[in-house]
Scaffold this motif. Sequence first.
Motif, PDB file in Angstrom:
ATOM      1  N   ASP A   1     -31.375 -24.911  25.901  1.00 47.95           N
ATOM      2  CA  ASP A   1     -30.648 -23.652  26.115  1.00 47.95           C
ATOM      3  C   ASP A   1     -30.292 -22.880  24.782  1.00 47.95           C
ATOM      4  O   ASP A   1     -29.889 -21.592  25.224  1.00 47.95           O
TER       5      ASP A   1
ATOM      6  N   TYR B   1     -33.721 -12.767  27.788  1.00 46.62           N
ATOM      7  CA  TYR B   1     -35.194 -13.255  28.262  1.00 46.62           C
ATOM      8  C   TYR B   1     -35.040 -14.475  29.086  1.00 46.62           C
ATOM      9  O   TYR B   1     -34.017 -15.282  28.749  1.00 46.62           O
ATOM     10  N   SER B   2     -36.018 -14.797  29.696  1.00 48.79           N
ATOM     11  CA  SER B   2     -36.332 -16.116  30.275  1.00 48.79           C
ATOM     12  C   SER B   2     -37.324 -16.884  30.166  1.00 48.79           C
ATOM     13  O   SER B   2     -38.342 -16.376  29.364  1.00 48.79           O
ATOM     14  N   TYR B   3     -37.088 -18.132  30.188  1.00 44.16           N
ATOM     15  CA  TYR B   3     -38.150 -19.101  29.373  1.00 44.16           C
ATOM     16  C   TYR B   3     -37.871 -20.499  30.337  1.00 44.16           C
ATOM     17  O   TYR B   3     -37.064 -20.589  30.808  1.00 44.16           O
ATOM     18  N   ARG B   4     -39.090 -21.210  30.138  1.00 43.70           N
ATOM     19  CA  ARG B   4     -39.254 -22.636  30.870  1.00 43.70           C
ATOM     20  C   ARG B   4     -39.429 -23.674  29.750  1.00 43.70           C
ATOM     21  O   ARG B   4     -40.330 -23.203  28.760  1.00 43.70           O
TER      22      ARG B   4
ATOM     23  N   GLY C   1     -42.234 -17.038  26.938  1.00 48.16           N
ATOM     24  CA  GLY C   1     -41.016 -16.400  27.773  1.00 48.16           C
ATOM     25  C   GLY C   1     -41.158 -15.117  28.254  1.00 48.16           C
ATOM     26  O   GLY C   1     -42.107 -14.416  27.961  1.00 48.16           O
TER      27      GLY C   1
ATOM     28  N   SER D   1     -35.782 -23.746  33.992  1.00 49.08           N
ATOM     29  CA  SER D   1     -35.558 -22.570  33.549  1.00 49.08           C
ATOM     30  C   SER D   1     -34.164 -22.217  32.563  1.00 49.08           C
ATOM     31  O   SER D   1     -33.192 -22.899  33.146  1.00 49.08           O
ATOM     32  N   TYR D   2     -34.395 -21.361  31.842  1.00 49.62           N
ATOM     33  CA  TYR D   2     -33.252 -20.950  31.006  1.00 49.62           C
ATOM     34  C   TYR D   2     -33.285 -19.568  30.893  1.00 49.62           C
ATOM     35  O   TYR D   2     -34.430 -18.592  30.772  1.00 49.62           O
ATOM     36  N   GLN D   3     -32.146 -18.839  30.480  1.00 54.89           N
ATOM     37  CA  GLN D   3     -32.228 -17.422  29.908  1.00 54.89           C
ATOM     38  C   GLN D   3     -31.518 -17.562  28.438  1.00 54.89           C
ATOM     39  O   GLN D   3     -30.634 -18.308  28.190  1.00 54.89           O
TER      40      GLN D   3
END
Length: 162
Positions: A132, A78-81, A50, A86-88
Amino acid sequence: MIEYLRSMIDLALRKELQGIHFWASVYVLIVLAGSLWHVLRVRRWPSTEGRLLRLGVRQFGATGFNPADQQYVPDALYSYRVHGQSYQGREISVWKMSASGLLKNTSAFLPSRVKADAAGNVRVYYHPKRPDKSLLLRPGHATLLFLWALIALVAGFYIWRW
């Protein structure tokens, strides 16, 4: 066993200390067992790379006239995949923390445990069925030991007292 539970119900209904203590202990043990189960499940969550967007401490709640009354909480973004989606996330740990007054610096403990590289990349742990839901810190052995110790303390205190 059934007879003991009946006698504890009777004592609690008569507002006697042992009955109240028993049912309060049962309640606390159920909550602690649920927390332990949750931590054991979170420890098995998969992880992904992330990007840390924000990490620190923020004020929480209404600002009063007295600065000692202000609440502080750990803050992250933070963001991540996961699987191309894509998610935060905002959660740092399974532990929820807030502090005020002279202890406001304790709310910086969880953010200080997050390890990011120079580019701001972090390890994100996510719920496999609900990506999520995520955390930056996986619960460790100390968390498990702490919860087991609390369970033993609550049960042991009731047994010792009664």
